[in-house]
Design a protein around this motif. Structure first.
Motif, PDB file in Angstrom:
ATOM      1  N   UNK A  42       0.821  -1.212   0.000  1.00 18.97           N
ATOM      2  CA  UNK A  42       0.000   0.000   0.000  1.00 18.97           C
ATOM      3  C   UNK A  42       0.855   1.262   0.000  1.00 18.97           C
ATOM      4  N   UNK A  43       2.124   1.129   0.337  1.00 15.67           N
ATOM      5  CA  UNK A  43       3.051   2.255   0.276  1.00 15.67           C
ATOM      6  C   UNK A  43       4.214   1.871  -0.632  1.00 15.67           C
ATOM      7  N   UNK A  44       4.479   2.735  -1.597  1.00 17.67           N
ATOM      8  CA  UNK A  44       5.564   2.517  -2.543  1.00 17.67           C
ATOM      9  C   UNK A  44       6.589   3.620  -2.357  1.00 17.67           C
ATOM     10  N   UNK A  45       7.866   3.273  -2.509  1.00 14.12           N
ATOM     11  CA  UNK A  45       8.900   4.280  -2.354  1.00 14.12           C
ATOM     12  C   UNK A  45       9.980   4.105  -3.405  1.00 14.12           C
ATOM     13  N   UNK A  46      10.753   5.163  -3.585  1.00 15.43           N
ATOM     14  CA  UNK A  46      11.863   5.138  -4.525  1.00 15.43           C
ATOM     15  C   UNK A  46      12.812   6.277  -4.203  1.00 15.43           C
ATOM     16  N   UNK A  47      14.016   6.183  -4.729  1.00 20.74           N
ATOM     17  CA  UNK A  47      14.987   7.264  -4.645  1.00 20.74           C
ATOM     18  C   UNK A  47      15.159   7.795  -6.062  1.00 20.74           C
ATOM     19  N   UNK A  48      14.688   9.016  -6.292  1.00 21.27           N
ATOM     20  CA  UNK A  48      14.673   9.595  -7.638  1.00 21.27           C
ATOM     21  C   UNK A  48      15.861  10.516  -7.861  1.00 21.27           C
ATOM     22  N   UNK A  49      16.461  10.398  -9.026  1.00 23.71           N
ATOM     23  CA  UNK A  49      17.442  11.397  -9.420  1.00 23.71           C
ATOM     24  C   UNK A  49      16.699  12.729  -9.512  1.00 23.71           C
ATOM     25  N   UNK A  50      17.323  13.791  -9.042  1.00 25.42           N
ATOM     26  CA  UNK A  50      16.606  15.062  -8.931  1.00 25.42           C
ATOM     27  C   UNK A  50      16.083  15.571 -10.272  1.00 25.42           C
ATOM     28  N   UNK A  51      16.755  15.256 -11.370  1.00 24.33           N
ATOM     29  CA  UNK A  51      16.250  15.707 -12.671  1.00 24.33           C
ATOM     30  C   UNK A  51      14.946  15.016 -13.051  1.00 24.33           C
ATOM     31  N   UNK A  52      14.616  13.902 -12.386  1.00 27.99           N
ATOM     32  CA  UNK A  52      13.404  13.143 -12.698  1.00 27.99           C
ATOM     33  C   UNK A  52      12.283  13.348 -11.682  1.00 27.99           C
ATOM     34  N   UNK A  53      12.455  14.262 -10.741  1.00 30.22           N
ATOM     35  CA  UNK A  53      11.442  14.457  -9.700  1.00 30.22           C
ATOM     36  C   UNK A  53      10.067  14.770 -10.284  1.00 30.22           C
ATOM     37  N   UNK A  54       9.989  15.644 -11.265  1.00 33.54           N
ATOM     38  CA  UNK A  54       8.680  16.018 -11.817  1.00 33.54           C
ATOM     39  C   UNK A  54       8.003  14.834 -12.501  1.00 33.54           C
ATOM     40  N   UNK A  55       8.792  13.951 -13.108  1.00 35.72           N
ATOM     41  CA  UNK A  55       8.238  12.733 -13.718  1.00 35.72           C
ATOM     42  C   UNK A  55       7.503  11.915 -12.657  1.00 35.72           C
ATOM     43  N   UNK A  56       8.150  11.680 -11.529  1.00 35.75           N
ATOM     44  CA  UNK A  56       7.542  10.872 -10.473  1.00 35.75           C
ATOM     45  C   UNK A  56       6.393  11.606  -9.784  1.00 35.75           C
ATOM     46  N   UNK A  57       6.507  12.923  -9.647  1.00 34.40           N
ATOM     47  CA  UNK A  57       5.408  13.692  -9.052  1.00 34.40           C
ATOM     48  C   UNK A  57       4.146  13.576  -9.902  1.00 34.40           C
ATOM     49  N   UNK A  58       4.285  13.566 -11.214  1.00 32.08           N
ATOM     50  CA  UNK A  58       3.126  13.405 -12.102  1.00 32.08           C
ATOM     51  C   UNK A  58       2.459  12.042 -11.921  1.00 32.08           C
ATOM     52  N   UNK A  59       3.225  11.066 -11.425  1.00 30.65           N
ATOM     53  CA  UNK A  59       2.695   9.727 -11.173  1.00 30.65           C
ATOM     54  C   UNK A  59       2.148   9.581  -9.749  1.00 30.65           C
ATOM     55  N   UNK A  60       2.165  10.684  -8.976  1.00 28.93           N
ATOM     56  CA  UNK A  60       1.583  10.662  -7.639  1.00 28.93           C
ATOM     57  C   UNK A  60       2.549  10.494  -6.494  1.00 28.93           C
ATOM     58  N   UNK A  61       3.847  10.502  -6.753  1.00 32.41           N
ATOM     59  CA  UNK A  61       4.845  10.372  -5.689  1.00 32.41           C
ATOM     60  C   UNK A  61       5.134  11.752  -5.094  1.00 32.41           C
ATOM     61  N   UNK A  62       5.456  11.780  -3.795  1.00 34.87           N
ATOM     62  CA  UNK A  62       5.810  13.034  -3.148  1.00 34.87           C
ATOM     63  C   UNK A  62       7.167  12.872  -2.456  1.00 34.87           C
ATOM     64  N   UNK A  63       7.896  13.959  -2.367  1.00 36.58           N
ATOM     65  CA  UNK A  63       9.249  13.971  -1.809  1.00 36.58           C
ATOM     66  C   UNK A  63       9.193  13.770  -0.298  1.00 36.58           C
ATOM     67  N   UNK A  64      10.069  12.898   0.202  1.00 37.79           N
ATOM     68  CA  UNK A  64      10.097  12.597   1.639  1.00 37.79           C
ATOM     69  C   UNK A  64      11.474  12.792   2.268  1.00 37.79           C
ATOM     70  N   UNK A  65      12.427  13.361   1.519  1.00 39.81           N
ATOM     71  CA  UNK A  65      13.766  13.536   2.088  1.00 39.81           C
ATOM     72  C   UNK A  65      14.437  14.777   1.512  1.00 39.81           C
ATOM     73  N   UNK A  66      15.506  15.158   2.153  1.00 37.91           N
ATOM     74  CA  UNK A  66      16.384  16.171   1.590  1.00 37.91           C
ATOM     75  C   UNK A  66      17.212  15.512   0.493  1.00 37.91           C
ATOM     76  N   UNK A  67      17.928  16.320  -0.247  1.00 38.84           N
ATOM     77  CA  UNK A  67      18.780  15.797  -1.322  1.00 38.84           C
ATOM     78  C   UNK A  67      19.965  15.035  -0.741  1.00 38.84           C
ATOM     79  N   UNK A  68      20.341  13.956  -1.408  1.00 35.63           N
ATOM     80  CA  UNK A  68      21.514  13.170  -1.035  1.00 35.63           C
ATOM     81  C   UNK A  68      22.157  12.636  -2.304  1.00 35.63           C
ATOM     82  N   UNK A  69      23.398  12.206  -2.190  1.00 37.59           N
ATOM     83  CA  UNK A  69      24.108  11.650  -3.336  1.00 37.59           C
ATOM     84  C   UNK A  69      24.058  10.128  -3.312  1.00 37.59           C
ATOM     85  N   UNK A  70      23.805   9.539  -4.466  1.00 41.58           N
ATOM     86  CA  UNK A  70      23.876   8.099  -4.661  1.00 41.58           C
ATOM     87  C   UNK A  70      24.657   7.903  -5.954  1.00 41.58           C
ATOM     88  N   UNK A  71      25.775   7.208  -5.873  1.00 41.50           N
ATOM     89  CA  UNK A  71      26.668   7.019  -7.020  1.00 41.50           C
ATOM     90  C   UNK A  71      27.087   8.371  -7.607  1.00 41.50           C
TER      91      UNK A  71
END
Length: 140
Positions: free
Chosen positions: A100-129
């Motif tokens: 019932x809860x889905x999560x992901x770590x989005x590259x910041x350039x793709x945030x609007x893509x995921x927001x259009x799909x109903x995801x909301x930001x839950x963290x500050x920015x961080x580096x991955x790879x």
């Protein structure tokens, strides 16, 4: 275009091929970071254009939430709904399996893509790879 839930070694190889092209070749993520110890415990998905693999993603359970990882589409197939199709099909799998809860770590350039799909930001920015990300969630 259609999405396949990986059930054969060829499909898994197709997923890894797309991931390598996007993350390793395009975004310069080291291969040893891209392919990790979660591969065997994850469900894998491949987006095909006819018989050609053009997108991929994986899904696994983390803290009773469904986590989307390694979501990618070849540059030749971006901007035409391919990524949304891939996400929608993996979401169907997640819901069918009780998440019932889905999560992901989005590259910041793709945030609007995921927001259009109903995801909301839950963290500050961080580096991955070495790439800026933010965590996101969606409640089904």
């Amino acid at each position: 275009m259609h999405v396949e839930h990986v059930s054969t070694q060829q499909q898994k190889d197709d997923a890894f091929t797309v991931r390598k092209l996007v993350f390793v070749d395009e975004q310069l993520v080291p291969l040893e970071e891209e392919i990790d110890h979660h591969e065997e415990s994850s469900e894998h998905f491949v987006l095909y254009d006819a018989k050609t693999p053009v997108g991929a993603g994986r899904f696994r359970s983390v803290d009773s939430k469904g986590k989307f990882e390694r979501i990618c589409v070849l540059s030749s197939h971006r901007g035409n709904g391919s990524g949304a199709l891939l996400m929608t099909e993996i979401e169907k799998y997640a819901v069918k399996n009780g998440y019932t809860t889905l999560k992901l770590n989005a590259q910041t350039h793709a945030l609007s893509f995921y927001e259009k799909l109903g995801y909301h930001i839950t963290s500050d920015e961080f580096l991955d790879a070495g790439i800026p990300h933010k965590s996101m969630e969606k409640h089904m």
